[in-house]
Design an enzyme around this catalytic site. Sequence first.
Site, PDB file in Angstrom:
ATOM      1  N   GLU A   1     -13.271 -72.508   3.880  1.00  0.00           N
ATOM      2  CA  GLU A   1     -14.423 -71.633   3.156  1.00  0.00           C
ATOM      3  C   GLU A   1     -14.373 -71.857   2.211  1.00  0.00           C
ATOM      4  OE1 GLU A   1     -15.316 -67.736   6.017  1.00  0.00           O
ATOM      5  OE2 GLU A   1     -15.583 -68.883   7.463  1.00  0.00           O
TER       6      GLU A   1
ATOM      7  N   HIS B   1     -21.046 -67.294   6.099  1.00  0.00           N
ATOM      8  CA  HIS B   1     -20.249 -66.070   6.703  1.00  0.00           C
ATOM      9  C   HIS B   1     -20.411 -64.783   6.734  1.00  0.00           C
ATOM     10  CE1 HIS B   1     -15.720 -64.596   7.507  1.00  0.00           C
ATOM     11  NE2 HIS B   1     -17.079 -63.678   7.534  1.00  0.00           N
ATOM     12  N   ILE B   2     -21.950 -64.795   6.983  1.00  0.00           N
ATOM     13  CA  ILE B   2     -22.843 -63.501   6.376  1.00  0.00           C
ATOM     14  C   ILE B   2     -22.826 -62.288   7.593  1.00  0.00           C
ATOM     15  CG2 ILE B   2     -23.566 -64.957   5.255  1.00  0.00           C
ATOM     16  CD1 ILE B   2     -26.196 -64.832   6.698  1.00  0.00           C
ATOM     17  N   GLY B   3     -21.631 -62.326   8.771  1.00  0.00           N
ATOM     18  CA  GLY B   3     -21.881 -61.161   9.823  1.00  0.00           C
ATOM     19  C   GLY B   3     -22.056 -60.235   8.983  1.00  0.00           C
ATOM     20  N   ALA B   4     -20.982 -59.616   8.386  1.00  0.00           N
ATOM     21  CA  ALA B   4     -21.455 -57.805   7.832  1.00  0.00           C
ATOM     22  C   ALA B   4     -22.273 -57.690   6.736  1.00  0.00           C
ATOM     23  CB  ALA B   4     -20.406 -57.790   6.936  1.00  0.00           C
TER      24      ALA B   4
END
Length: 303
Positions: free
Chosen positions: A260, A278-281
């Site tokens: 990443e 990578h935007i899960g949170a």
Amino acid sequence: MARILVTDGMDKKAAAQLKEMGHELVEQHYAPEELKEELKSFDAVIVRSATKVRQEIIDAALETKQLKLIIRAGVGLDNIDVPYAMENGIQVNNTPNASSASVAELAIGHMFAISRYIHISNVTMRNGEWNKKAYKGIELAGKTLGLIGFGRIAKETAKKAHALGMKVLYTNRSGAKEGYDQYTFVSMDELLKKSDFISLHIPFNKEAGAVLSTKEFEMMKDGVYLVNCARGGVVDEEALIEALDSGKVAAAAVDVFEEEPTKNQKLYTHEKVSLTPHIGASTKEAQARIGEEIVDIVKNFFA
């Protein structure tokens, strides 16, 4: 009071609270070589996924023995050499409760995207294409969702999927969980064979490697849908591309990558893949909850 380094940013309200408590807060991202030197003068460091706290970083901090606490603002701890830090007297904490709902919502959102061609039609229509006949999707209701791992995020995902009318299977290293009789515990092999959708909710173990690779893809139903909002590396990216090309996997949704930012052009340009960075949170609510957990950790540790 403590001198705290925040390398990857944090919730402004939480940062203000730490300052009000009398702590010195330095919000600055450092490259690895710089971080080695800078950490020598801090009592605690707060990181997200961008900063890696490996053995060599910890060794440098141990020269002054000032660093006592590492906080991961999130769930996964694979960017920190936790056992080594703990063995050397440095406490490591994460914030496991804060982002469960956000990551679960993203996983469900990706399921809608790949089952109804939302991901690709959003691109082709911007190119002036009207591919209505090509985008005949499927409904989530009535389909079987297999969850690999059954921690906090998986449980949230199961709850939302069940409400949508999906049948939920799950597999877990520690076995069936009490109080979740509405879902069915199965072996890994059975989950792979029976699921219409598969969503991963496990950490990455570098020694064990990918959990899903060629062998596992071969066991799946033809036309299965795959979602990975867990960790890069748990799915073999090259094996996934082969499964997409062959039609074994109808479509995949990927929020996390082996590297990443990802440089895997075959993956990020594949028309059968729905992508997020990578935007899960990455919701306002999750970041606020993460901030609250961090404040509690710092308050208790330096009491």
